[in-house]
Design a protein around this motif. Sequence first.
Motif, mmCIF file in Angstrom:
data_model
loop_
_atom_site.group_PDB
_atom_site.id
_atom_site.type_symbol
_atom_site.label_atom_id
_atom_site.label_comp_id
_atom_site.label_asym_id
_atom_site.label_seq_id
_atom_site.Cartn_x
_atom_site.Cartn_y
_atom_site.Cartn_z
ATOM 1 N N PRO A 271 -7.135 -25.114 9.337
ATOM 2 C CA PRO A 271 -8.563 -24.879 9.918
ATOM 3 C C PRO A 271 -9.545 -24.605 8.407
ATOM 4 C CG PRO A 271 -6.807 -23.737 11.012
ATOM 5 C CD PRO A 271 -5.947 -24.211 10.039
ATOM 6 N N ALA A 272 -8.882 -23.678 7.512
ATOM 7 C CA ALA A 272 -9.686 -23.412 6.349
ATOM 8 C C ALA A 272 -10.276 -24.524 5.558
ATOM 9 C CB ALA A 272 -8.996 -22.316 5.576
ATOM 10 N N MET A 273 -9.292 -25.372 5.479
ATOM 11 C CA MET A 273 -9.767 -26.528 4.641
ATOM 12 C C MET A 273 -11.065 -27.509 5.446
ATOM 13 S SD MET A 273 -6.173 -28.082 3.813
ATOM 14 C CE MET A 273 -6.489 -29.923 3.688
ATOM 15 N N LEU A 274 -10.588 -27.586 6.837
ATOM 16 C CA LEU A 274 -11.611 -28.042 7.751
ATOM 17 C C LEU A 274 -13.120 -27.369 7.463
ATOM 18 C CD1 LEU A 274 -9.656 -29.008 10.718
ATOM 19 C CD2 LEU A 274 -10.889 -30.766 9.104
ATOM 20 N N LEU A 275 -12.939 -25.887 7.708
ATOM 21 C CA LEU A 275 -14.162 -24.951 7.701
ATOM 22 C C LEU A 275 -15.006 -25.438 6.060
ATOM 23 C CD1 LEU A 275 -13.001 -21.864 9.166
ATOM 24 C CD2 LEU A 275 -14.720 -23.353 9.999
ATOM 25 N N SER A 276 -14.129 -25.618 5.144
ATOM 26 C CA SER A 276 -14.727 -25.605 3.875
ATOM 27 C C SER A 276 -15.430 -27.000 3.889
ATOM 28 C CB SER A 276 -13.825 -25.709 2.857
ATOM 29 O OG SER A 276 -14.236 -26.083 1.679
ATOM 30 N N ALA A 277 -15.036 -28.091 4.574
ATOM 31 C CA ALA A 277 -15.756 -29.378 4.712
ATOM 32 C C ALA A 277 -16.573 -29.407 5.911
ATOM 33 C CB ALA A 277 -14.583 -30.446 4.717
ATOM 34 N N GLY A 278 -16.957 -28.362 6.417
ATOM 35 C CA GLY A 278 -17.876 -28.359 7.574
ATOM 36 C C GLY A 278 -17.477 -28.925 8.790
ATOM 37 N N ILE A 279 -16.144 -29.163 8.942
ATOM 38 C CA ILE A 279 -15.679 -29.857 10.143
ATOM 39 C C ILE A 279 -14.937 -28.786 11.122
ATOM 40 C CG2 ILE A 279 -14.004 -31.430 10.791
ATOM 41 C CD1 ILE A 279 -14.686 -33.178 8.221
ATOM 42 N N SER A 280 -15.031 -28.881 12.205
ATOM 43 C CA SER A 280 -14.447 -28.000 13.220
ATOM 44 C C SER A 280 -12.980 -28.003 13.244
ATOM 45 C CB SER A 280 -14.581 -28.259 14.657
ATOM 46 O OG SER A 280 -16.245 -28.456 14.783
ATOM 47 N N PRO A 281 -12.174 -26.676 13.140
ATOM 48 C CA PRO A 281 -10.827 -26.684 13.237
ATOM 49 C C PRO A 281 -10.309 -27.039 14.669
ATOM 50 C CG PRO A 281 -11.834 -24.376 13.501
ATOM 51 C CD PRO A 281 -12.877 -25.343 13.030
ATOM 52 N N PRO A 282 -8.976 -27.469 14.676
ATOM 53 C CA PRO A 282 -8.331 -27.914 16.011
ATOM 54 C C PRO A 282 -8.733 -26.820 17.123
ATOM 55 C CG PRO A 282 -6.701 -27.402 14.399
ATOM 56 C CD PRO A 282 -7.991 -27.138 13.574
ATOM 57 N N LEU A 283 -8.553 -27.384 18.379
ATOM 58 C CA LEU A 283 -8.565 -26.292 19.311
ATOM 59 C C LEU A 283 -7.327 -25.628 19.730
ATOM 60 C CD1 LEU A 283 -10.479 -28.452 21.900
ATOM 61 C CD2 LEU A 283 -11.405 -26.834 20.255
ATOM 62 N N ARG A 284 -6.155 -26.249 19.436
ATOM 63 C CA ARG A 284 -4.834 -25.585 19.725
ATOM 64 C C ARG A 284 -3.677 -26.104 18.724
ATOM 65 N NH1 ARG A 284 -2.058 -24.271 25.190
ATOM 66 N NH2 ARG A 284 -4.254 -23.383 25.610
ATOM 67 N N VAL A 285 -2.849 -25.122 18.396
ATOM 68 C CA VAL A 285 -1.757 -25.586 17.601
ATOM 69 C C VAL A 285 -0.557 -25.152 18.386
ATOM 70 C CG1 VAL A 285 -0.336 -25.248 15.472
ATOM 71 C CG2 VAL A 285 -2.972 -25.310 15.614
ATOM 72 N N PHE A 286 0.338 -26.106 18.800
ATOM 73 C CA PHE A 286 1.473 -25.523 19.618
ATOM 74 C C PHE A 286 2.655 -25.733 18.669
ATOM 75 C CE2 PHE A 286 4.998 -25.630 22.348
ATOM 76 C CZ PHE A 286 4.443 -25.148 23.635
ATOM 77 N N GLY A 287 3.440 -24.553 18.643
ATOM 78 C CA GLY A 287 4.706 -24.571 17.786
ATOM 79 C C GLY A 287 5.939 -24.454 18.549
ATOM 80 N N HIS A 288 6.685 -25.591 18.614
ATOM 81 C CA HIS A 288 7.823 -25.709 19.270
ATOM 82 C C HIS A 288 8.893 -25.040 18.524
ATOM 83 C CE1 HIS A 288 9.536 -29.169 17.357
ATOM 84 N NE2 HIS A 288 8.406 -29.696 17.652
ATOM 85 N N GLY A 289 10.263 -24.972 19.234
ATOM 86 C CA GLY A 289 11.359 -24.493 18.521
ATOM 87 C C GLY A 289 12.160 -25.257 17.937
ATOM 88 N N PHE A 290 13.296 -25.058 17.334
ATOM 89 C CA PHE A 290 14.199 -25.773 16.815
ATOM 90 C C PHE A 290 15.290 -26.476 17.735
ATOM 91 C CE2 PHE A 290 13.351 -24.629 12.615
ATOM 92 C CZ PHE A 290 12.680 -25.781 11.980
ATOM 93 N N LEU A 291 15.898 -27.720 17.399
ATOM 94 C CA LEU A 291 17.019 -28.116 18.465
ATOM 95 C C LEU A 291 18.111 -27.753 17.249
ATOM 96 C CD1 LEU A 291 16.390 -31.709 19.343
ATOM 97 C CD2 LEU A 291 16.132 -29.725 20.845
ATOM 98 N N THR A 292 19.052 -27.370 18.183
ATOM 99 C CA THR A 292 20.505 -27.322 17.322
ATOM 100 C C THR A 292 21.375 -27.947 18.032
ATOM 101 O OG1 THR A 292 21.062 -25.303 18.941
ATOM 102 C CG2 THR A 292 20.134 -24.542 16.753
ATOM 103 N N ARG A 293 22.290 -28.303 17.445
ATOM 104 C CA ARG A 293 23.527 -29.290 18.208
ATOM 105 C C ARG A 293 24.656 -28.628 18.172
ATOM 106 N NH1 ARG A 293 25.898 -34.687 15.630
ATOM 107 N NH2 ARG A 293 27.159 -35.446 17.527
ATOM 108 N N GLU A 294 25.039 -28.442 19.637
ATOM 109 C CA GLU A 294 26.366 -27.583 19.828
ATOM 110 C C GLU A 294 26.405 -26.209 19.136
ATOM 111 O OE1 GLU A 294 27.991 -29.218 22.322
ATOM 112 O OE2 GLU A 294 27.526 -31.296 21.795
#
Length: 510
Positions: A271-294
């Motif tokens: 978002p800071a990079m975008l603000l610097s270039a005069g472009i709006s930041p994204p509306l949402r960032v979704f951080g999902h979890g990790f998959l483990t195996r057994e």
Amino acid sequence: MKYTITTPLYYVNDKPHLGSCYTTIACDALARFQRLKGNSVLFITGVDEHGQKIERTAESKNLPPQIHCDEITEKYKYLWGKLNISYDSFVRTTSPEHTLLVNKFYSKVLESDDVYMGRQSGWYCVGCEEYKDVDDNDKHPICSIHKKELEWRDEENLFFRLSKYQEQINKLVQIDGFISPNSRKNEISNFVSKGLRDFSISRVNLRWGIKVPGNEDHTFYVWFDALLGYLSGSLIDQSLPEINENSLVNWPANIHVIGKDILRFHAVYWPAMLLSAGISPPLRVFGHGFLTREGLKMGKSLGNVLDPIELLEYGGIDAMRWYLLRDIEFGEDGDFQMKRFVDIVNSDLSNTIGNLLNRTITMSNKWFNDYIPIKNPSLNDSELKEISEKKIIEYMNSFNESNFKNAANAIIDFANSANLYLNDRAPWKLIKDISNKEEVANDIYSVLESCRLIGVLLYPLVPDLSIRILNQLNVDITSISFKNSLQWGLLNPSNGLQNPYPVMNKLEFK
Ligand code: MSP
């Protein structure tokens, strides 16, 4: 309305694994859901091809980096095809268009006076492509994610003035819903409240990257380069001289879906990079979890990855998509267990949904000459109508919150109700007395109509299975939308029925 959704751009150090499939399948489900809602969707995915990690991998295989990237990128595209991923835009950071965009973007950041030359020293993880905070006394620090030794770096780099955006980023991360799920917000809030430090955006001694204009012995830091891939994927016309919101299809992005390990890059640096270039930041960032195996973390560097191609060959696309979306709480860590995979797929898709459709079509064909019975309008609608309305609301609310598990549960609850209804009504007994035929017609219609609705609701999660179900009911799927298909009673008896075949074969645990 327009809706833009992105997956991360995957590193091409190795072929895709189940973790990469997980994010991409989730985004595909969201994209399909938004399309059914009538939104015009831009679904961006792609690959992150520059940086030291990729350069070293190519070297170890004695391949020129571009050839290596081409090979791995093909594997991603092949797998996304097999998984029926409906992306609109596939970004490659080695494409000439992307290089052009990075240069144009950099000139905007320069105009904002947000770049300066400095010196960076510290411990670097090539796996993460990131400097790490390390205890001063630790002489041989290890990356907690990759379990590999960090490398000491001391070099001249160009820096981006992140600190200048402290206030704006602080406000942004406090906005309700900007960081999802809510449980991940604290981590980023704490990070921001400690004070943002400028970060380096160039590397020296690295050939495999985009050259920094004006500083030709520097290449752009791979994250600065890769994040801009989201803009490359949204660009309307490559030949426009300047980057701004008018040159992008539907910016800001509605949602960037990523794993929790790269949340800081997306919720703070980007978002800071975008603000610097005069472009709006994204509306949402979704951080999902990790998959483990057994029970063990799964990752390319740890060598315990589950090969998605093997899983696909064994279970098929619907099984794989259904299990990942239905069994794992999106946002939380989840464990892939083979036995559970088989049990869930067999129980939900073969038994609860597949058998329901199969036995009802068989009855309908037998008693109503291969047709869907005509419902007598003077008879009351079955209780399934009310149940469907409730379950559709649950499904919609859950999907709107990216809660695939609850959306899938709503479908299964609905299918369970239809099975119970059939068992309670026992039309195979009623039909023995011909005077019950109208009632039986009503019952069979209600269950087939439930199957139609289930078929539609399944579409974002398991599109192939959904189409097989709707085909058996001869439902026209070419221009399907929630608006024109979620009302009770739309199943048209004159459609006729196809001969039933099992829409989902059972898996055997091995
Ligand atoms: N190239 C960067 C992203 C740049 S986006 C502009 C990157 N690539 S990656 O290939 O290493 O990771 C891509 C995504 O896969 C990340 O969101 C990461 O969290 C996710 N996963 C990697 N291993 C995973 C699991 N075991 N489980 C779930 N997701 C995992 O980071």
